[in-house]
Design a protein around this motif. Structure first.
Motif, PDB file in Angstrom:
ATOM      1  N   ASN A  49     -47.249  23.509  24.280  1.00  0.00           N
ATOM      2  CA  ASN A  49     -46.850  24.113  25.552  1.00  0.00           C
ATOM      3  C   ASN A  49     -45.878  25.265  25.344  1.00  0.00           C
ATOM      4  OD1 ASN A  49     -48.342  22.901  27.518  1.00  0.00           O
ATOM      5  ND2 ASN A  49     -46.610  22.005  28.598  1.00  0.00           N
ATOM      6  N   ARG A  50     -44.906  25.042  24.442  1.00  0.00           N
ATOM      7  CA  ARG A  50     -43.916  26.106  24.202  1.00  0.00           C
ATOM      8  C   ARG A  50     -44.566  27.331  23.578  1.00  0.00           C
ATOM      9  NH1 ARG A  50     -40.970  21.543  22.891  1.00  0.00           N
ATOM     10  NH2 ARG A  50     -41.299  21.762  20.640  1.00  0.00           N
ATOM     11  N   GLY A 109     -45.641  19.139  23.734  1.00  0.00           N
ATOM     12  CA  GLY A 109     -44.557  20.046  24.101  1.00  0.00           C
ATOM     13  C   GLY A 109     -44.523  21.264  23.203  1.00  0.00           C
ATOM     14  N   SER A 167     -45.045  27.819  35.640  1.00  0.00           N
ATOM     15  CA  SER A 167     -44.500  26.731  34.825  1.00  0.00           C
ATOM     16  C   SER A 167     -43.674  25.820  35.717  1.00  0.00           C
ATOM     17  CB  SER A 167     -43.624  27.282  33.699  1.00  0.00           C
ATOM     18  OG  SER A 167     -44.408  27.961  32.740  1.00  0.00           O
ATOM     19  N   TYR A 212     -40.998  22.605  35.435  1.00  0.00           N
ATOM     20  CA  TYR A 212     -40.110  21.835  34.568  1.00  0.00           C
ATOM     21  C   TYR A 212     -39.616  20.629  35.358  1.00  0.00           C
ATOM     22  CZ  TYR A 212     -40.160  26.153  31.846  1.00  0.00           C
ATOM     23  OH  TYR A 212     -40.556  27.254  31.137  1.00  0.00           O
ATOM     24  N   HIS A 264     -43.905  21.101  31.874  1.00  0.00           N
ATOM     25  CA  HIS A 264     -42.939  20.863  30.800  1.00  0.00           C
ATOM     26  C   HIS A 264     -42.081  19.655  31.182  1.00  0.00           C
ATOM     27  CE1 HIS A 264     -43.711  24.953  29.112  1.00  0.00           C
ATOM     28  NE2 HIS A 264     -43.918  25.240  30.392  1.00  0.00           N
ATOM     29  N   ASN A 269     -46.357  16.640  29.479  1.00  0.00           N
ATOM     30  CA  ASN A 269     -46.601  17.975  28.938  1.00  0.00           C
ATOM     31  C   ASN A 269     -48.101  18.268  28.956  1.00  0.00           C
ATOM     32  OD1 ASN A 269     -43.937  18.893  28.149  1.00  0.00           O
ATOM     33  ND2 ASN A 269     -43.978  17.221  26.658  1.00  0.00           N
ATOM     34  N   ARG A 310     -46.541  29.003  26.251  1.00  0.00           N
ATOM     35  CA  ARG A 310     -45.627  29.688  27.177  1.00  0.00           C
ATOM     36  C   ARG A 310     -45.135  30.989  26.556  1.00  0.00           C
ATOM     37  NH1 ARG A 310     -44.197  31.010  32.172  1.00  0.00           N
ATOM     38  NH2 ARG A 310     -41.969  31.437  32.383  1.00  0.00           N
ATOM     39  N   GLN A 351     -48.467  25.290  33.608  1.00  0.00           N
ATOM     40  CA  GLN A 351     -47.888  24.645  32.429  1.00  0.00           C
ATOM     41  C   GLN A 351     -46.805  23.666  32.872  1.00  0.00           C
ATOM     42  OE1 GLN A 351     -46.997  28.329  30.124  1.00  0.00           O
ATOM     43  NE2 GLN A 351     -48.250  27.363  28.552  1.00  0.00           N
TER      44      GLN A 351
END
Length: 616
Positions: free
Chosen positions: A12-13, A9, A135, A137, A83, A143, A16, A81
């Motif tokens: 990923n953040r 994660g 992305s 979510y 999340h 992730n 992003r 991506q």
């Protein structure tokens, strides 16, 4: 202890944030990815056309969201991506090019991917390396960052350029040859693995197979009596990581809108009940593949954390240095703004003086004017023509009027000298102009070399105008002074020089002869020669006095009071007008904002890494 979700994660953040800030790549695609993105691992999905790539991705996501069709459907890289969110939170998708729009209908996601592809490539079968960023979510994903790439092909179809095969391979290769890229090589089970485009390319860029995960699709479509155990058990082509088999939704299931939950359940049942694959059922299927990739990503991230941290710290230092170079935001207080303007002017003035005093190149050109251009201009003056026998006789005769001179033609001398001296006005004015143009050029250079001024184009322009106006005043003063010097030479002739002339005539030994020759050619030649000698003496004087005039009136004044008038005008301005002077270049403001955002991103990433315990 850091969990798998927190590790992946975090990456990923950061990925992003890099994407949002434009830190992912440029119009040339992956070939120019910045270093932080390159340092972070991601998964590139490759395979031939119709190999089942889309189905694998949709199975991992658990949603039907990718365009489908025959031929090349994926015509731009799709950076996907995933999340993982908390349970019961609404699931949604978001595109980078539509940052404030949340998609909850995945049919609209599919349409937007198609529309965004067409916006870049047109509705024909063209491809583009510019990625689409999406992305998702959801509490139902792991992730991951997955990059869906156009399917490898062997021939160009109608409407495609002849280079399409090579273009696609080069695009795919630019991603998978990066050392931190994990390759998800998709091959259909109903084709010979030896002909797999994905495996062929993966073998070239990852010959040891350390970065490659093999995925075998369409197991349920193999001919009866055959199976893919040789591949799945690593006998046909061995990889460092185990092969994973996938059962895609059939076209009939897609047409019936069978959802992913049911599709995953059918996939599990297929492997559990298959006589060929039941013993491998626990290591087959899209759900297992997602978890396998997550576990591998976790181990890769753990191994790379030190190098990522080092890279982040280095980048923070570079960004802070760039922020110092660009300059911090300007204060809004009028007093602080006035102080800033004066400091900027002093910085410019310091550099300008360095040019004049030799600390920087340019000031030596003024000396070149005095030492080369002025003497050369004086040598070119037409004194030979002016003091020719014919012109001397004409001027002297006209000066005598109706009564010829008795001994020495004084009026003729004066007229000849005054006429000759007037020629010096041209070189004098040219010297003043040449010094003026050098000073203007030094002002321009100094403004360009004043780093602090670069962010304020309005102040640069106002400063240049004020400096040029001051130089113009100095030039006028210098012109008047220089011409006055020339006129002074005409106003009063050096008497001592002419007192010697009769004695020089008498030295001939025969005064009577001089009298009889008074109107002969020899007499006028002597007059021309005497005037030429006097002009030479004056020329030597002006070679020294004209430079002194230019330096006194132009160079010294430019060093001493170039911006005095500007300072007076700035002191009268109010806050609103001061703010206009400090109106920054929009490009520089944008650069500072981007730099500040990137700096914030990298600091946050460092803090987040530091806040997590990486102890196993």
């Amino acid at each position: 202890m850091a969990t798998m979700e927190s590790l992946i994660g975090l990456v990923n953040r950061i990925q992003r944030a890099c994407t949002v800030l434009g830190d992912y790549g440029d119009a040339d695609g992956a070939a120019a990815l910045p270093t932080l993105w390159e340092a972070l691992p991601s998964v590139a999905v490759i395979g031939g056309q119709s190999s089942g790539k889309s189905s694998v991705l949709e199975s991992i996501v658990g949603r039907d969201f990718l365009p489908r069709g025959s031929g090349i459907v994926t015509r731009r890289p799709l950076v996907l991506q995933l999340h993982k969110t908390e349970e019961r939170k609404q699931e949604y998708a978001e595109f980078l090019h539509l940052p404030r729009r949340k998609f909850t209908d995945y049919a609209l996601v599919r349409k937007e991917i198609q529309d965004e592809t067409d916006r870049m490539t047109g509705k024909r079968k063209q491809i583009s390396p510019v990625p689409i960023h999406l992305s998702i979510y959801s509490p139902n994903v792991v992730n991951l960052t997955l990059i869906d790439l156009p399917g490898l092909t062997k021939v160009a179809v109608e409407g495609q350029p002849d280079t399409i095969v090579e273009d696609i391979e080069n695009m795919v290769r630019s991603y998978v040859e990066k050392p931190n890229c994990i390759i998800l090589a998709i091959s259909p089970a109903n084709q010979d693995i030896a002909t797999s485009d994905a495996i062929k390319l993966a073998r070239e860029v990852d010959p040891t197979g350390e970065r490659t995960f093999g995925v075998l699709t369409k197991l349920d479509l193999m001919d009866k009596g055959t199976n893919a155990l040789d591949v799945l058990e690593g006998r046909s082509y061995r990889l460092q990581h185990p092969w994973v088999g996938i059962v895609n939704r059939s076209q009939a299931d897609i047409n019936k809108n069978v959802d992913m939950i049911a599709a995953r359940r059918n996939e599990r049942e297929y492997f559990a009940t298959s006589p060929d694959y039941a013993h491998l059922a626990s290591k087959m299927g899209s759900e297992y593949l997602a978890k396998l990739l997550s576990r591998h990503l976790e181990s890769v991230i753990r191994a790379q954390i030190p190098s990522i941290t080092s890279l982040i710290n280095k980048t923070i230092d570079e960004l802070e240095s760039e922020m110092d170079h660009i300059g911090r935001p300007v204060a809004v207080d009028a007093g602080a703004q006035l102080y800033t303007i004066l400091e900027l002017c002093r910085a410019f003035d310091r550099i300008f003086k360095e040019h004049l005093d030799g600390g920087r190149p340019g000031g030596d050109r003024i000396y070149g004017i005095f030492d080369n251009q002025l003497p050369a201009a004086m040598r070119k003056l037409p004194f030979d023509r002016y003091l020719s026998l014919q012109n001397v006789k004409k001027v002297v005769s006209q000066a005598d009027g109706y009564q010829p001179h008795l001994i020495a033609p004084e009026q003729g001398y004066r007229r000849l000298i005054e006429g000759a001296l007037s020629y010096f006005r041209g070189p004098g004015e040219a010297t003043v102009d040449a010094v003026h143009y050098v000073l203007k050029e030094l002002v321009r250079k100094s403004i360009g070399e004043t780093q602090e001024l670069r962010r304020f184009p309005t102040l640069q322009a106002e400063l240049a105008v004020a400096a040029y106006e001051a130089l113009e005043r100095f030039r006028e003063d210098s012109r008047r002074t220089t011409l006055r010097l020339v006129d002074m030479e005409s106003s009063y002739l050096t008497v001592e020089f002419f007192r010697r002339l009769p004695q020089e005539v008498e030295k001939g030994g025969n005064p009577a002869a001089s009298t009889t020759d008074r109107y002969g050619e020899g007499h006028f030649r002597r007059i021309g020669s005497n005037v030429s000698s006097y002009i030479g003496m004056v020329s030597d004087t002006l070679k020294n006095s004209i430079p002194k005039s230019a330096v006194h009136c132009q160079v010294r004044e430019a060093k001493r009071s170039l911006l005095d008038h500007f300072y007076t005008q700035v002191g009268k301005k109010e806050g609103k007008d001061l703010a206009k002077l400090l109106d920054e270049d929009p490009a520089l403001m944008e650069r500072r904002q981007q730099c500040a955002k990137r700096l914030e991103l990298y600091r946050a990433a460092r803090d987040e890494i530091d806040s997590v315990s990486w102890t196993r």
